[in-house]
Scaffold this active site. Structure first.
Site, PDB file in Angstrom:
ATOM      1  N   TYR A   1       0.448  -1.277  -0.031  1.00  0.00           N
ATOM      2  CA  TYR A   1       0.130  -0.260   0.253  1.00  0.00           C
ATOM      3  C   TYR A   1       1.355   0.777   0.013  1.00  0.00           C
ATOM      4  O   TYR A   1       0.481   2.324  -0.535  1.00  0.00           O
ATOM      5  CB  TYR A   1      -1.028   0.395   1.573  1.00  0.00           C
ATOM      6  CG  TYR A   1      -1.794   0.988   1.535  1.00  0.00           C
ATOM      7  CD1 TYR A   1      -2.707   1.225   0.991  1.00  0.00           C
ATOM      8  CD2 TYR A   1      -1.367   1.964   2.394  1.00  0.00           C
ATOM      9  CE1 TYR A   1      -3.592   2.334   0.617  1.00  0.00           C
ATOM     10  CE2 TYR A   1      -2.772   3.483   2.789  1.00  0.00           C
ATOM     11  CZ  TYR A   1      -3.857   2.904   1.558  1.00  0.00           C
ATOM     12  OH  TYR A   1      -4.072   4.114   2.267  1.00  0.00           O
TER      13      TYR A   1
HETATM   14  P1  NAP Z   1     -13.591   3.340   1.304  1.00  0.00           P
HETATM   15  O1  NAP Z   1     -14.333   3.609   2.341  1.00  0.00           O
HETATM   16  O2  NAP Z   1     -12.769   2.042   1.195  1.00  0.00           O
HETATM   17  O3  NAP Z   1     -14.255   3.459  -0.177  1.00  0.00           O
HETATM   18  C1  NAP Z   1     -13.123   3.281  -0.888  1.00  0.00           C
HETATM   19  C2  NAP Z   1     -14.138   4.070  -2.241  1.00  0.00           C
HETATM   20  O4  NAP Z   1     -12.861   3.679  -3.692  1.00  0.00           O
HETATM   21  C3  NAP Z   1     -14.998   3.206  -2.425  1.00  0.00           C
HETATM   22  O5  NAP Z   1     -16.213   5.013  -3.303  1.00  0.00           O
HETATM   23  C4  NAP Z   1     -14.586   2.274  -4.315  1.00  0.00           C
HETATM   24  O6  NAP Z   1     -16.090   2.599  -4.503  1.00  0.00           O
HETATM   25  C5  NAP Z   1     -13.988   3.679  -4.617  1.00  0.00           C
HETATM   26  N1  NAP Z   1     -12.916   2.095  -5.680  1.00  0.00           N
HETATM   27  C6  NAP Z   1     -12.281   1.741  -4.733  1.00  0.00           C
HETATM   28  N2  NAP Z   1     -11.892   0.523  -5.978  1.00  0.00           N
HETATM   29  C7  NAP Z   1     -12.458   1.616  -7.293  1.00  0.00           C
HETATM   30  C8  NAP Z   1     -12.310   1.497  -8.768  1.00  0.00           C
HETATM   31  N3  NAP Z   1     -10.806   0.736  -9.409  1.00  0.00           N
HETATM   32  N4  NAP Z   1     -12.362   2.241  -9.769  1.00  0.00           N
HETATM   33  C9  NAP Z   1     -13.414   3.785  -9.003  1.00  0.00           C
HETATM   34  N5  NAP Z   1     -13.344   3.340  -7.400  1.00  0.00           N
HETATM   35  C10 NAP Z   1     -12.515   2.052  -7.209  1.00  0.00           C
HETATM   36  O7  NAP Z   1     -11.949   4.125   1.539  1.00  0.00           O
HETATM   37  P2  NAP Z   1     -11.490   5.640   2.149  1.00  0.00           P
HETATM   38  O8  NAP Z   1     -11.087   5.383   3.748  1.00  0.00           O
HETATM   39  O9  NAP Z   1     -12.381   6.184   1.732  1.00  0.00           O
HETATM   40  O10 NAP Z   1      -9.775   5.788   1.490  1.00  0.00           O
HETATM   41  C11 NAP Z   1     -10.080   6.818  -0.036  1.00  0.00           C
HETATM   42  C12 NAP Z   1      -9.099   7.213  -0.086  1.00  0.00           C
HETATM   43  O11 NAP Z   1      -7.830   7.646   1.282  1.00  0.00           O
HETATM   44  C13 NAP Z   1      -8.191   6.006  -0.253  1.00  0.00           C
HETATM   45  O12 NAP Z   1      -6.813   6.794  -1.844  1.00  0.00           O
HETATM   46  C14 NAP Z   1      -7.065   6.082   0.574  1.00  0.00           C
HETATM   47  O13 NAP Z   1      -6.137   5.785   0.139  1.00  0.00           O
HETATM   48  C15 NAP Z   1      -6.833   6.964   1.434  1.00  0.00           C
HETATM   49  N6  NAP Z   1      -6.988   7.086   3.133  1.00  0.00           N
HETATM   50  C16 NAP Z   1      -7.878   6.652   3.565  1.00  0.00           C
HETATM   51  C17 NAP Z   1      -6.816   6.528   4.962  1.00  0.00           C
HETATM   52  C18 NAP Z   1      -7.756   5.613   6.085  1.00  0.00           C
HETATM   53  O14 NAP Z   1      -7.669   5.869   7.235  1.00  0.00           O
HETATM   54  N7  NAP Z   1      -9.661   5.756   5.884  1.00  0.00           N
HETATM   55  C19 NAP Z   1      -5.868   7.168   5.101  1.00  0.00           C
HETATM   56  C20 NAP Z   1      -5.055   7.326   4.708  1.00  0.00           C
HETATM   57  C21 NAP Z   1      -5.666   7.480   3.058  1.00  0.00           C
HETATM   58  P3  NAP Z   1     -17.224   1.178  -4.053  1.00  0.00           P
HETATM   59  O15 NAP Z   1     -17.664   1.751  -3.316  1.00  0.00           O
HETATM   60  O16 NAP Z   1     -18.244   1.110  -5.608  1.00  0.00           O
HETATM   61  O17 NAP Z   1     -16.703  -0.248  -4.081  1.00  0.00           O
END
Ligand code: NAP
Length: 250
Positions: A158
């Site tokens: 990651y």
């Molecule tokens: P999440 O709750 O798992 O949501 C992921 C989103 O990405 C969903 O809308 C999903 O769509 C979409 N997605 C996954 N694969 C995709 C693809 N191939 N094409 C288009 N959309 C896709 O994740 P999150 O926590 O909100 O994270 C969002 C971003 O923040 C990510 O880049 C993550 O690495 C970053 N981030 C998160 C955290 C954390 O602690 N949460 C910390 C640091 C960075 P579906 O619903 O249709 O599956």
């Protein structure tokens, strides 16, 4: 103040991965800020529609668009759909991402390839398309992670993808010279979404929450506020940077 500095209009934002988690909060916040918002999702149509309907109910403009960001053809079609619906694209938020928790030793070829395909190639596909399609004066915000600098076990693949995203962010900001487009990345710490919470015990969640001197997990709205700043008028002079938003955990 010189009003010429950031005079280009900004009306339309495309948020990838906006069906849930941080992306859903981003879509709602950018709609609140006055943008028409394209709500991209991979498979969760129902949740994307919930986000769109909540924006419409509040008097905003929004549209759900299915596209797998790792597929360049689908990314091109997604931009076509946004332009057809709203006439232009001013802001691209590269939020879609996946996080496999696995040691490097136990990572399969399939997991490695899928993580790089979505996190790295997905961000690349949309940035390449944005270079042709984003209006001058636009904004790009990519997504990294603060865990890149914590270097925790099971995050190896990651953080490798997010290091690539940070590197592309800094180069792309320079390659966009002359277009008045900024390109930055946000690097959140742990945020209470499915991506972070899934598979963790309460004890593990509490340990992460205590790491930051502000002693809590981030909420999607905390990150949405940072992105709102970067794409808004006050973010105009921030370019080619990675902004960590993590309550101070690193
Ligand atoms: P999440 O709750 O798992 O949501 C992921 C989103 O990405 C969903 O809308 C999903 O769509 C979409 N997605 C996954 N694969 C995709 C693809 N191939 N094409 C288009 N959309 C896709 O994740 P999150 O926590 O909100 O994270 C969002 C971003 O923040 C990510 O880049 C993550 O690495 C970053 N981030 C998160 C955290 C954390 O602690 N949460 C910390 C640091 C960075 P579906 O619903 O249709 O599956």
């Amino acid at each position: 103040m010189n009003t010429q500095i950031d005079s280009e209009r900004k009306e339309v934002a495309l948020v990838t991965g906006a069906s849930r988690g941080i992306g859903a909060a981003l879509a709602r916040r950018l709609a609140f800020d006055g943008f028409a918002v394209a709500v991209n999702y991979a498979s969760n149509e129902a949740e994307a529609n919930v986000v769109v309907n909540s924006i419409l109910k509040d008097g905003g403009r929004a549209l759900a668009i299915q596209a797998d960001v790792s597929n360049s053809h689908e990314v091109k079609q997604m931009f076509d759909t946004v332009v057809e619906a709203f006439g232009r694209v001013d802001v691209l938020i590269n939020n879609a991402g996946v996080l496999p928790y696995v040691t490097l030793a136990e990572t399969t070829d399939e997991v490695f390839e899928r993580t790089y395909a979505i996190n790295v190639q997905g961000s690349f596909n949309t940035m390449r398309e944005a270079s042709k399609r984003l209006a001058d004066g636009g904004r790009i915000v990519n997504f990294s992670t603060s865990v890149l600098h914590l270097a925790l076990p099971t995050y190896g693949v990651y953080v490798g993808t997010k290091a690539a995203v940070e590197a592309m962010t800094r180069v792309f900001a320079k390659e966009l010279r002359g277009r008045h487009i900024t390109c930055n990345a946000v690097a959140p710490g742990p945020v209470a979404t499915e991506l972070f919470l899934k598979g963790k015990t309460q004890e593990q969640i509490d340990t992460f929450a205590r790491m930051a001197p502000l002693e809590r997990l981030g909420q999607p709205e905390d990150i949405a506020g940072v992105v709102s700043f970067l794409v808004g008028p006050d973010g105009r002079w921030v370019n080619g940077q990675v902004l960590r938003a993590n309550g101070g955990n690193v």
